[in-house]
Scaffold this motif. Structure first.
Motif, PDB file in Angstrom:
ATOM      1  N   GLY A 280      -5.287  -4.632  13.095  1.00 48.27           N
ATOM      2  CA  GLY A 280      -4.402  -4.261  11.993  1.00 48.27           C
ATOM      3  C   GLY A 280      -3.215  -5.188  11.893  1.00 48.27           C
ATOM      4  O   GLY A 280      -3.263  -6.352  12.331  1.00 48.27           O
ATOM      5  N   SER A 281      -2.138  -4.664  11.321  1.00 50.48           N
ATOM      6  CA  SER A 281      -0.953  -5.488  11.060  1.00 50.48           C
ATOM      7  C   SER A 281      -0.244  -5.933  12.335  1.00 50.48           C
ATOM      8  O   SER A 281       0.570  -6.859  12.305  1.00 50.48           O
ATOM      9  CB  SER A 281       0.026  -4.708  10.176  1.00 50.48           C
ATOM     10  OG  SER A 281       0.385  -3.472  10.776  1.00 50.48           O
TER      11      SER A 281
ATOM     12  N   THR B 289      -7.395  -1.453  10.284  1.00 52.23           N
ATOM     13  CA  THR B 289      -8.770  -1.263   9.831  1.00 52.23           C
ATOM     14  C   THR B 289      -9.644  -0.681  10.923  1.00 52.23           C
ATOM     15  O   THR B 289     -10.721  -0.147  10.640  1.00 52.23           O
ATOM     16  CB  THR B 289      -9.382  -2.598   9.363  1.00 52.23           C
ATOM     17  OG1 THR B 289      -9.332  -3.549  10.441  1.00 52.23           O
ATOM     18  CG2 THR B 289      -8.613  -3.164   8.173  1.00 52.23           C
TER      19      THR B 289
ATOM     20  N   ASP C 182       1.641   5.415   9.428  1.00 59.90           N
ATOM     21  CA  ASP C 182       0.960   4.736   8.324  1.00 59.90           C
ATOM     22  C   ASP C 182       1.922   4.000   7.397  1.00 59.90           C
ATOM     23  O   ASP C 182       1.521   3.073   6.679  1.00 59.90           O
ATOM     24  CB  ASP C 182       0.158   5.750   7.500  1.00 59.90           C
ATOM     25  CG  ASP C 182      -0.991   6.344   8.298  1.00 59.90           C
ATOM     26  OD1 ASP C 182      -1.459   5.675   9.233  1.00 59.90           O
ATOM     27  OD2 ASP C 182      -1.413   7.482   7.991  1.00 59.90           O
TER      28      ASP C 182
ATOM     29  N   SER D  40      -0.419  -0.808   9.330  1.00 62.84           N
ATOM     30  CA  SER D  40      -1.731  -0.646   8.699  1.00 62.84           C
ATOM     31  C   SER D  40      -2.800  -1.131   9.666  1.00 62.84           C
ATOM     32  O   SER D  40      -2.556  -2.013  10.492  1.00 62.84           O
ATOM     33  CB  SER D  40      -1.807  -1.431   7.390  1.00 62.84           C
ATOM     34  OG  SER D  40      -1.625  -2.820   7.620  1.00 62.84           O
TER      35      SER D  40
END
Length: 233
Positions: A167-168, A119, A113, A117
């Motif tokens: 995500g990232s 979603t 984490d 990152s």
């Protein structure tokens, strides 16, 4: 399966279930019970790798429907054997990243984490199922409200699977990953009265094959499903 479609199917089956309460029925000495089913479950990952940090971080759902041929084995017809055919779709939302490398192989790692990152991160399966049950109930030819205990095994053929990360690292989507076991099976138990029945499935075979490894260890995770199942004649 999109949520509106799930809601529509549940609405139709619920209508059929409750219509039994107000619809007259001709007495049939050779009656059968509970030949169609629909259910929803909360899916848990069992036998997770120790100290790996793998955890589920949201509500992982399963949706199940099918037909079971009810074959009574005694004169009262409150005991029977059921053999059927069904379909289920199951998702598992967790923190394990599935990523394909340049050689086409898949790597499995726990998302840090502090570095990554996201979603959305989940894998899912579409399964063709063969339920086999021993069924006991307190039903009669004219009663719609009765106790039931159904137990047995369920064999499954995973005809499609999918992994999705957003995500990232970007959007990573993979279909039909070969590391998933094609055949799965487990024990089942349904217990309830009238409309409401608790359903439990305990997987006896891992979700992933030996080619899937996390930190050098095999991913021997199985699935445990707990939810509700509804039966229709």
């Amino acid at each position: 399966m999109k949520q509106p479609c799930v809601v529509l199917i549940f609405s139709l089956f619920t209508t059929l279930i409750f219509s039994q309460e107000i619809t007259s029925k001709v007495v049939d000495s050779l009656y059968k019970e509970d030949q169609f089913y629909i259910g929803t479950t909360y899916n848990l990952l069992g036998n997770k790798p120790k100290d790996a940090g793998l955890k589920q971080n949201s509500f992982s759902l399963g949706f199940h429907l099918g037909y079971i041929k009810d074959m009574p084995i005694n004169k009262r017809r409150n005991k029977s054997i059921g053999i059927g055919l069904g379909y289920s779709t199951n998702s598992y939302i967790q923190n394990m990243l599935i990523q394909q490398d340049n050689t086409g192989s898949f790597n499995y790692s726990i998302i840090d984490d502090n570095l990554v990152s996201f979603t959305k991160n989940k894998f899912s399966e579409h399964v063709l199922e063969l339920p086999i049950e021993y069924r006991w109930r307190t039903s009669t030819a004219t009663s719609y409200k009765f106790w039931r205990i159904y137990t047995g095994v369920k064999l499954g053929y995973v005809f499609a699977n999918r992994s999705k990360f957003i995500g990232s690292l970007g959007e990573l989507k993979y279909n039909n990953i070969e590391d998933f076991n094609t055949f799965q099976y487990g024990l089942t138990l349904s217990v309830g009265y009238n409309t409401w029945n608790v359903f439990i499935y305990y997987g006896l075979h891992p979700i992933f094959s030996d080619t899937a490894q996390l930190n050098g260890e095999n991913l021997d995770m199985n699935t445990v499903k707990i939810g509700l199942i509804f039966y229709v004649l």
